[in-house]
Design a protein around this motif. Structure first.
Motif: not given
Length: 376
Positions: A92-103
């Motif tokens: 999930v995380l590798r699919t919905v996130l991009a470099a520089g995003d914050e969670v």
């Protein structure tokens, strides 16, 4: 990962001649006959491959979600079977996130840091306070939102605190996400382990308020399938489509044999599971009451799960000192700092049998006595 560090330290204690208590969280049970029959059948039939998971397993999951929580889930469009919850979360995380995003991540929490950073994103931690029973800091979560925020990541129930958010709290988190256009991701691996009449509240129940919700689930805990590495993701169809594409490149699909074991577990008798689960509240109470009697501060009594956070500041001035004091008596625990908890705390699990838990309490009392002598 903090758990690996704990295992390494426990292994060193064993080499030093200290018997480390084999504490566990989820039940470890022999598979009943109906599950073994399903496994035997799966081992001799042609190998079916479906990247989303065997249709019979997805149907069983959807039926369970409807029966237990009133959720209407299309098993073909909204479910993906994974090699356990951690694999599902990583996908999930590798699919919905991009470099520089914050969670945005409320803490203390499970070992999410590595999976977030593997996706190129950065965690934004929002501490909860022990004095508030480790309840989510909703104002702090909203204050943590920045232009780079992409998602909120929950652990429901929380590991390691055992805190169980109620419906109003979950609704408030979803509303924060809706106001700021964030995805809500929830790891709900311990949903069946609830105490004192409290009920687990799925985030998915609030999808009518904000549909951008992803739930990651383990089949290892209540279903006693840890060695089979089974879990699943519940998400909107576009997310499931993207997850399936990634899984196809990584693993093609999950194995048919463990999926058959999981399907048989979900559709068959539950007495062998319910009997084990029924003991957990008594185990929690035994350990919580015994900790205070041993000479340590009484912990926040968990609402759910198989673990608690224990204040061990009386045992040493640093996490390493606390570690050594516990391991001298064969108690292996996860350092609080590894789970973004106070570094004076450790996580203890209480899923073992009563005899082992009483031995744990005796050893905690002895550890306290030794620390008192050392300070005097």
């Amino acid at each position: 990962m903090g758990a690996m560090g704990t295992r390494d330290r426990a292994a060193q204690s064993a080499r030093d001649g200290v018997r480390v208590l084999p504490l566990v969280g989820a039940p470890i049970l022999p598979l009943p006959e109906h599950v073994r029959r399903a496994v035997a059948h799966a081992m001799v039939r042609p190998d079916p491959r479906d990247s989303r998971g065997l249709p019979e397993l997805r149907a069983a999951i959807a039926d369970e979600l409807g029966r237990e929580h009133g959720l209407r889930v299309d098993p073909d469009r909204r479910l993906l079977v994974t090699h356990g919850a951690l694999h599902g979360l990583s996908l999930v995380l590798r699919t919905v996130l991009a470099a520089g995003d914050e969670v945005i991540v409320p803490t203390p929490t499970f070992f999410f840091d590595g999976a977030i950073r593997e996706a190129g994103a950065t965690p934004a931690y929002v501490p909860s306070r022990e004095s508030d029973g480790w309840a989510l800091d909703l104002d702090g979560m909203e204050a943590a939102v920045t232009p780079r925020s992409r998602a909120v990541l929950l652990c429901n129930p929380n590991n390691p605190t055992g805190q169980l958010p109620d419906a109003a709290t979950i609704a408030a988190v979803v509303d924060i996400a809706a106001r700021h256009g964030l995805l809500v991701i929830s790891d709900d691996s311990w949903q069946h382990f609830t105490f004192d009449g409290r009920r687990y509240q799925p985030v998915e129940a609030f999808a009518d308020r904000w549909p951008h919700i992803v739930t990651v689930m383990s089949l290892s805990k209540y279903y006693a399938l840890a060695s089979w590495r089974m879990g699943y993701v519940l998400a909107p169809p576009p997310v499931i489509d993207a997850l399936e594409h990634r899984l196809q490149w990584e693993a093609v699909c999950c194995g048919a044999v463990p999926q058959s074991a999981a399907a048989a577990t979900l559709t068959g008798p539950r007495d062998w599971l319910d009997d084990a689960l029924s003991t957990y509240q008594a185990k929690r109470d035994l350990v919580c009451d015994g900790i205070a009697a041993a000479g340590l501060p009484a912990p926040v009594r968990p609402d759910a799960g198989a673990f608690l956070l224990l204040d061990c500041s009386r045992l040493g001035n640093t996490p390493a000192d606390i570690d050594r004091a516990l391991l001298r008596n064969g108690i292996a625990a996860v350092r609080g700092a590894d789970m973004h908890a106070p570094d004076t705390h450790v996580r203890l699990t209480f899923g073992s049998d009563e005899q082992l838990l009483r031995e744990l309490l005796r050893r905690l009392a002895r550890t306290c006595q030794e620390s008192e002598v050392a300070r005097s």
